[in-house]
Scaffold this active site. Structure first.
Site, PDB file in Angstrom:
ATOM      1  N   GLN A  72      17.842  -4.295  15.213  1.00 24.50           N
ATOM      2  CA  GLN A  72      18.390  -3.232  14.362  1.00 24.50           C
ATOM      3  C   GLN A  72      18.889  -3.745  13.014  1.00 24.50           C
ATOM      4  O   GLN A  72      19.075  -2.971  12.085  1.00 24.50           O
ATOM      5  CB  GLN A  72      19.544  -2.518  15.082  1.00 24.50           C
ATOM      6  CG  GLN A  72      19.087  -1.736  16.303  1.00 24.50           C
ATOM      7  CD  GLN A  72      20.284  -1.111  17.002  1.00 24.50           C
ATOM      8  OE1 GLN A  72      20.909  -1.741  17.835  1.00 24.50           O
ATOM      9  NE2 GLN A  72      20.609   0.123  16.645  1.00 24.50           N
ATOM     10  N   CYS A 117      22.363   6.201  19.153  1.00 25.26           N
ATOM     11  CA  CYS A 117      21.908   4.903  18.659  1.00 25.26           C
ATOM     12  C   CYS A 117      22.269   4.788  17.189  1.00 25.26           C
ATOM     13  O   CYS A 117      22.091   5.751  16.438  1.00 25.26           O
ATOM     14  CB  CYS A 117      20.391   4.804  18.845  1.00 25.26           C
ATOM     15  SG  CYS A 117      19.699   3.248  18.268  1.00 25.26           S
ATOM     16  N   LEU A 118      22.771   3.617  16.788  1.00 27.39           N
ATOM     17  CA  LEU A 118      23.157   3.438  15.386  1.00 27.39           C
ATOM     18  C   LEU A 118      21.952   3.544  14.445  1.00 27.39           C
ATOM     19  O   LEU A 118      22.118   3.787  13.261  1.00 27.39           O
ATOM     20  CB  LEU A 118      23.853   2.078  15.200  1.00 27.39           C
ATOM     21  CG  LEU A 118      25.187   1.919  15.937  1.00 27.39           C
ATOM     22  CD1 LEU A 118      25.740   0.513  15.744  1.00 27.39           C
ATOM     23  CD2 LEU A 118      26.207   2.959  15.485  1.00 27.39           C
ATOM     24  N   GLU A 156      19.831  -1.693  24.841  1.00 27.78           N
ATOM     25  CA  GLU A 156      19.736  -2.804  23.879  1.00 27.78           C
ATOM     26  C   GLU A 156      18.506  -3.675  24.131  1.00 27.78           C
ATOM     27  O   GLU A 156      17.847  -4.121  23.187  1.00 27.78           O
ATOM     28  CB  GLU A 156      21.014  -3.650  23.898  1.00 27.78           C
ATOM     29  CG  GLU A 156      22.297  -2.892  23.558  1.00 27.78           C
ATOM     30  CD  GLU A 156      22.238  -2.060  22.296  1.00 27.78           C
ATOM     31  OE1 GLU A 156      21.478  -2.413  21.371  1.00 27.78           O
ATOM     32  OE2 GLU A 156      22.949  -1.038  22.236  1.00 27.78           O
ATOM     33  N   HIS A 164      15.547  -2.167  22.618  1.00 29.89           N
ATOM     34  CA  HIS A 164      15.428  -2.465  21.176  1.00 29.89           C
ATOM     35  C   HIS A 164      14.666  -3.769  20.957  1.00 29.89           C
ATOM     36  O   HIS A 164      13.825  -3.871  20.061  1.00 29.89           O
ATOM     37  CB  HIS A 164      16.815  -2.614  20.537  1.00 29.89           C
ATOM     38  CG  HIS A 164      17.432  -1.327  20.082  1.00 29.89           C
ATOM     39  ND1 HIS A 164      16.817  -0.480  19.183  1.00 29.89           N
ATOM     40  CD2 HIS A 164      18.634  -0.767  20.363  1.00 29.89           C
ATOM     41  CE1 HIS A 164      17.617   0.559  18.949  1.00 29.89           C
ATOM     42  NE2 HIS A 164      18.720   0.417  19.660  1.00 29.89           N
TER      43      HIS A 164
END
Ligand code: NI
Length: 191
Positions: free
Chosen positions: A74, A115-116, A158, A161
């Site tokens: 990210q 989610c950021l 995570e 990701h």
């Protein structure tokens, strides 16, 4: 910040011994549909000062964005690292390097995920309710834990990701398209 000083790290100690002190940095978080979120991250092989700096910056970035987890992908670093802090008072940051998840209970729980990298959208996602995670810490030491509840969801989110996957991938194509269009519009307006 005080919390981090109570968890001194090997990297932190190393850094204090160098002439130039470095303060932690808040990194830019990639936003969906950025294609770099689709890259598969590489395993970490060097447990060096750079890894410690990355982890500290990721923790700082996660706190700044009020997130509970953040994967290196990210912040456009394609190495298998994520950080997480599920504590109420943001006092328990954890870093997982080269994490491997094993499902312990195929039974799924549905929880709302955000989610950021997908700001403003929260969707119900079903995931296995109990998992084991094996990982290394920032020094290269092995750790493992059996997790359920929010922690089980967070580590699965995570690790996804790190494999270039997003929680949107569990939704229908129609729903994903709708979110994509809204985010692209918002990004154009703020550009
Ligand atoms: Ni996320």
């Amino acid at each position: 910040m005080a919390a981090l000083y109570s968890h001194p790290s090997a990297a932190g100690i190393l850094r204090e011994s160098t002439a130039e002190l470095r303060s932690m940095a808040v990194l830019d978080i990639l936003q969906f549909p950025d294609s770099r979120l689709r890259k598969v991250a590489e395993p970490v092989s060097d447990f060096d000062q750079n890894l410690g700096v990355l982890i500290d910056d990721m923790i700082e970035t996660m706190y700044e964005a009020s997130g509970i987890g953040l994967a290196a992908t990210q912040v456009n670093v394609h190495q298998r690292v994520f950080v997480m802090d599920l504590s109420e008072d943001r006092s328990a940051p954890q870093a997982f390097v080269n994490p491997v998840i094993s499902v312990l209970d195929e039974e799924t729980d549905v929880r709302q995920e955000g989610c950021l990298s997908i700001p403003g959208f929260y969707e119900d996602i079903a995931r296995p309710r109990s998992v084991r995670i094996d990982a290394k810490d920032r020094t290269g030491a092995d750790s493992s834990a059996t997790l359920d509840g929010l922690a089980a969801v967070c580590v699965q989110h995570e690790v996804d990701h790190l494999d270039g996957k997003l929680f949107l991938d569990y939704l229908s194509a129609l729903k994903r398209q709708r979110i994509r269009r809204k985010l692209e519009k918002a990004q154009k307006q703020s550009a």
